[in-house]
Write a protein that holds these residues in place. Structure first.
Motif, PDB file in Angstrom:
ATOM      1  N   ILE A 270       0.862  -1.178   0.000  1.00 41.51           N
ATOM      2  CA  ILE A 270       0.000   0.000   0.000  1.00 41.51           C
ATOM      3  C   ILE A 270       0.896   1.224   0.000  1.00 41.51           C
ATOM      4  O   ILE A 270       1.779   1.355   0.843  1.00 41.51           O
ATOM      5  N   THR A 271       0.687   2.068  -0.999  1.00 47.41           N
ATOM      6  CA  THR A 271       1.486   3.287  -1.079  1.00 47.41           C
ATOM      7  C   THR A 271       0.660   4.426  -0.510  1.00 47.41           C
ATOM      8  O   THR A 271      -0.463   4.673  -0.961  1.00 47.41           O
ATOM      9  N   LEU A 272       1.215   5.091   0.480  1.00 43.54           N
ATOM     10  CA  LEU A 272       0.472   6.209   1.067  1.00 43.54           C
ATOM     11  C   LEU A 272       0.471   7.383   0.096  1.00 43.54           C
ATOM     12  O   LEU A 272       1.519   7.735  -0.459  1.00 43.54           O
ATOM     13  N   PRO A 273      -0.695   7.976  -0.136  1.00 47.74           N
ATOM     14  CA  PRO A 273      -0.743   9.116  -1.065  1.00 47.74           C
ATOM     15  C   PRO A 273       0.003  10.325  -0.515  1.00 47.74           C
ATOM     16  O   PRO A 273       0.049  10.524   0.706  1.00 47.74           O
ATOM     17  N   LYS A 274       0.601  11.067  -1.433  1.00 43.60           N
ATOM     18  CA  LYS A 274       1.351  12.263  -1.022  1.00 43.60           C
ATOM     19  C   LYS A 274       0.377  13.316  -0.469  1.00 43.60           C
ATOM     20  O   LYS A 274      -0.692  13.533  -1.044  1.00 43.60           O
ATOM     21  N   THR A 275       0.767  13.919   0.663  1.00 39.65           N
ATOM     22  CA  THR A 275      -0.085  14.942   1.274  1.00 39.65           C
ATOM     23  C   THR A 275       0.632  16.294   1.270  1.00 39.65           C
ATOM     24  O   THR A 275       1.862  16.328   1.226  1.00 39.65           O
ATOM     25  N   PRO A 276      -0.077  17.403   1.423  1.00 34.42           N
ATOM     26  CA  PRO A 276      -1.540  17.481   1.348  1.00 34.42           C
ATOM     27  C   PRO A 276      -2.051  17.134  -0.051  1.00 34.42           C
ATOM     28  O   PRO A 276      -1.363  17.404  -1.038  1.00 34.42           O
ATOM     29  N   PHE A 277      -3.258  16.532  -0.091  1.00 35.34           N
ATOM     30  CA  PHE A 277      -3.847  16.261  -1.406  1.00 35.34           C
ATOM     31  C   PHE A 277      -4.082  17.610  -2.079  1.00 35.34           C
ATOM     32  O   PHE A 277      -4.651  18.515  -1.463  1.00 35.34           O
ATOM     33  N   PRO A 278      -3.638  17.756  -3.334  1.00 29.83           N
ATOM     34  CA  PRO A 278      -3.896  19.032  -4.019  1.00 29.83           C
ATOM     35  C   PRO A 278      -5.397  19.320  -4.093  1.00 29.83           C
ATOM     36  O   PRO A 278      -6.199  18.400  -4.201  1.00 29.83           O
ATOM     37  N   ARG A 279      -5.749  20.585  -3.990  1.00 23.06           N
ATOM     38  CA  ARG A 279      -7.133  21.034  -4.206  1.00 23.06           C
ATOM     39  C   ARG A 279      -7.129  21.702  -5.571  1.00 23.06           C
ATOM     40  O   ARG A 279      -6.581  22.812  -5.715  1.00 23.06           O
ATOM     41  N   LEU A 280      -7.684  21.034  -6.565  1.00 26.67           N
ATOM     42  CA  LEU A 280      -7.696  21.588  -7.923  1.00 26.67           C
ATOM     43  C   LEU A 280      -9.069  22.169  -8.191  1.00 26.67           C
ATOM     44  O   LEU A 280     -10.073  21.484  -8.025  1.00 26.67           O
ATOM     45  N   LYS A 281      -9.117  23.435  -8.591  1.00 24.97           N
ATOM     46  CA  LYS A 281     -10.416  24.020  -8.915  1.00 24.97           C
ATOM     47  C   LYS A 281     -10.915  23.410 -10.212  1.00 24.97           C
ATOM     48  O   LYS A 281     -10.123  23.165 -11.141  1.00 24.97           O
ATOM     49  N   PHE A 282     -12.226  23.185 -10.276  1.00 25.05           N
ATOM     50  CA  PHE A 282     -12.804  22.565 -11.470  1.00 25.05           C
ATOM     51  C   PHE A 282     -12.351  23.279 -12.740  1.00 25.05           C
ATOM     52  O   PHE A 282     -11.974  22.636 -13.720  1.00 25.05           O
ATOM     53  N   ASP A 283     -12.382  24.608 -12.725  1.00 24.86           N
ATOM     54  CA  ASP A 283     -12.017  25.353 -13.932  1.00 24.86           C
ATOM     55  C   ASP A 283     -10.563  25.110 -14.341  1.00 24.86           C
ATOM     56  O   ASP A 283     -10.252  25.086 -15.527  1.00 24.86           O
ATOM     57  N   ASP A 284      -9.685  24.924 -13.353  1.00 29.51           N
ATOM     58  CA  ASP A 284      -8.285  24.638 -13.683  1.00 29.51           C
ATOM     59  C   ASP A 284      -8.150  23.235 -14.270  1.00 29.51           C
ATOM     60  O   ASP A 284      -7.370  23.000 -15.197  1.00 29.51           O
ATOM     61  N   VAL A 285      -8.927  22.304 -13.701  1.00 30.76           N
ATOM     62  CA  VAL A 285      -8.916  20.932 -14.230  1.00 30.76           C
ATOM     63  C   VAL A 285      -9.394  20.960 -15.677  1.00 30.76           C
ATOM     64  O   VAL A 285      -8.825  20.311 -16.563  1.00 30.76           O
ATOM     65  N   LYS A 286     -10.444  21.745 -15.893  1.00 29.87           N
ATOM     66  CA  LYS A 286     -11.010  21.879 -17.235  1.00 29.87           C
ATOM     67  C   LYS A 286      -9.926  22.347 -18.218  1.00 29.87           C
ATOM     68  O   LYS A 286      -9.743  21.739 -19.277  1.00 29.87           O
TER      69      LYS A 286
END
Ligand code: AMO
Length: 432
Positions: A270-286
């Motif tokens: 089990i690989t622990l996810p890197k923290t902090p989890f990024p907070r990506l705004k929907f518009d940036d993801v778009k």
């Protein structure tokens, strides 16, 4: 009792008398001496039988594979057995003879079709790697509970038969409820929110959720296990997201440390996810996805999520939030972002390129919830039992729903969600 020790525990009882019990995995006949290897939940033990001590040895060795026996005897060290120990029996009792041939191979040497395995799930679980998955599943559930209790949440059970659905009409399963129609709940959404007006404050539930989804995919089931929580007195969706991040990481840490033998059996880490989890705004993801040539509307499709997963993996992230979704595709209970019309305080948590959880800040103001219901084409009259809770002191609140089966499958690198569900339900499967 037929048992004092599990097979693996017998290894620590050299020189002692033990009683173990299990299924015959294999027998070996070397003439004057015979071996019976039995299997239980923990692993294997070898019974060594001398012909001159058991005149019925030949018969014993002919017992069909997977018959159930109990053995009372003394544990001794053995350099020849790869287990490091064997049991010299005083008594062997046949508890139940298995029929032959078996409906599937359980040695793990011949791989059976998924359907054959699911049709014979009780037997499929005798395969080490399959059993390991469910022992790990047990730890995931235990880990989530532990993390939630440590965070002061109260575990609740809400009804699974209800009068109204919260997640859109298309995926409701109707059930005949005495002389009226009811539905199997798609999520505990309405109930966990009502509890925010109850002083219970922070609640969670791990329970079944039902979706009449005809989609035949490796990540959707008609019945899945949903982990939900709801927390009051939040100041923004960030409070909810921060909690989710810590629950996910704590659960994974717990499974990683407690699940070592099972992870080894599966040859997985089990690989622990890197923290902090990024907070990506929907518009940036778009924009990120449009740069990859994808056309994005107000939501992300499976393929969009997968492409985003690839981009994020290259940056070293397996878990990341997509925040501030357009409100149009989000349910009525989500709060709109009044400072940014058209947007909402909804977020998703994606994990290895797939949606794992969704949640956000809820609309807690009575008039606004009613307004949103109407906007979504719902009749507030059908939700009076829910709306009532908003009239007499509903604090600001938020929460999430997380697909437990997806969480387990993705964390273990398993592609098909059916692998981690004992008796999966989809449009083609209702038995066993
Ligand atoms: P949503 O509908 O996004 O949100 O569901 C939450 C999570 O549940 C999992 N999931 C499923 N898993 C397997 N099979 C399915 N058919 C299936 N459908 C959903 C996914 C998904 O992310 N009430 C909201 C949550 C909230 O806002 O608190 C809800 O149910 O992992």
């Amino acid at each position: 009792m037929e048992r004092t020790h599990y097979a693996v525990e017998a290894k620590n009882a050299i020189g002692e008398k033990v009683k173990i019990a299990g299924w015959i995995y294999e027998t070996r006949d070397l003439g004057g001496i015979g071996f019976i290897i039995i299997r239980d939940k923990t692993g294997y033990a070898q019974i060594v039988v001398k012909k001159r001590e058991r005149p019925d040895l030949a018969e014993l060795l002919k017992l069909p594979k997977e018959s159930v026996i109990a053995v009372e005897g003394t544990v001794q060290k053995s350099d020849k057995s790869k287990l490091g120990f064997e049991i010299v029996p005083d008594n062997i009792k046949v508890l139940n003879k298995a029929k032959a041939p078996l409906p599937m191979d359980v040695s793990g040497k011949i791989e059976s079709e998924m359907d054959t395995r699911l049709d014979n799930r009780f037997m499929d679980l005798r395969i080490d790697k399959v059993r390991a998955v469910f022992m790990l599943r047990n730890l995931f559930i235990k880990g989530i509970r532990k993390a939630m209790y440590e965070n002061d949440f109260v575990e609740v059970q809400t009804p699974k038969i209800a009068a109204a659905g919260a997640e859109g009409g298309a995926s409701l399963f109707p059930v005949q409820y005495f002389d009226q129609w009811a539905f199997l709940t798609q999520s505990p959404q309405l109930y966990k929110q009502m509890l925010m007006a109850s002083t219970l404050d922070r609640v969670f539930e791990i329970g079944p959720a039902f979706r009449a989804e005809p989609s035949d995919t490796s990540r959707h089931l008609a019945e899945f296990t949903s982990f939900d929580y709801e927390m009051a007195y939040i100041s923004s969706y960030e409070d909810v997201a921060r909690t989710l991040e810590s629950i996910v990481v704590d659960t994974l840490k717990f499974v990683k440390s407690e699940g070592k033998p099972w992870l080894e059996m599966l040859d997985k880490e089990i690989t622990l996810p890197k923290t902090p989890f990024p907070r990506l705004k929907f518009d940036d993801v778009k924009s990120m996805l449009e740069d990859e040539g994808r056309k994005i509307g107000n939501d992300l499709g499976t393929e969009d999520e997968r492409v985003l997963g690839k981009i994020m993996a290259e940056k070293g992230y397996s878990a990341y939030f997509i925040v501030e979704y357009p409100e149009e595709e989000k349910p009525f209970y989500i709060m709109e972002n009044e400072n940014s019309p058209g947007y909402s305080f909804a977020f998703d948590l994606d994990y290895y390129g797939e949606e794992l959880a969704s949640g956000g800040q809820r609309e807690h103001r009575y008039e606004k919830v009613v307004e949103r219901m109407k906007k979504k084409g719902l009749n507030p009259k059908n939700f009076e039992f829910y709306l009532k809770a908003f009239k007499y002191g509903m604090p600001p609140h938020g929460g999430i729903g997380l697909g437990v089966d997806r969480f387990i499958a993705k964390s273990l690198g398993i592609t098909n969600i059916r692998e981690v569900v004992l008796f999966p339900r989809d449009q083609f499967r209702l038995v066993p």
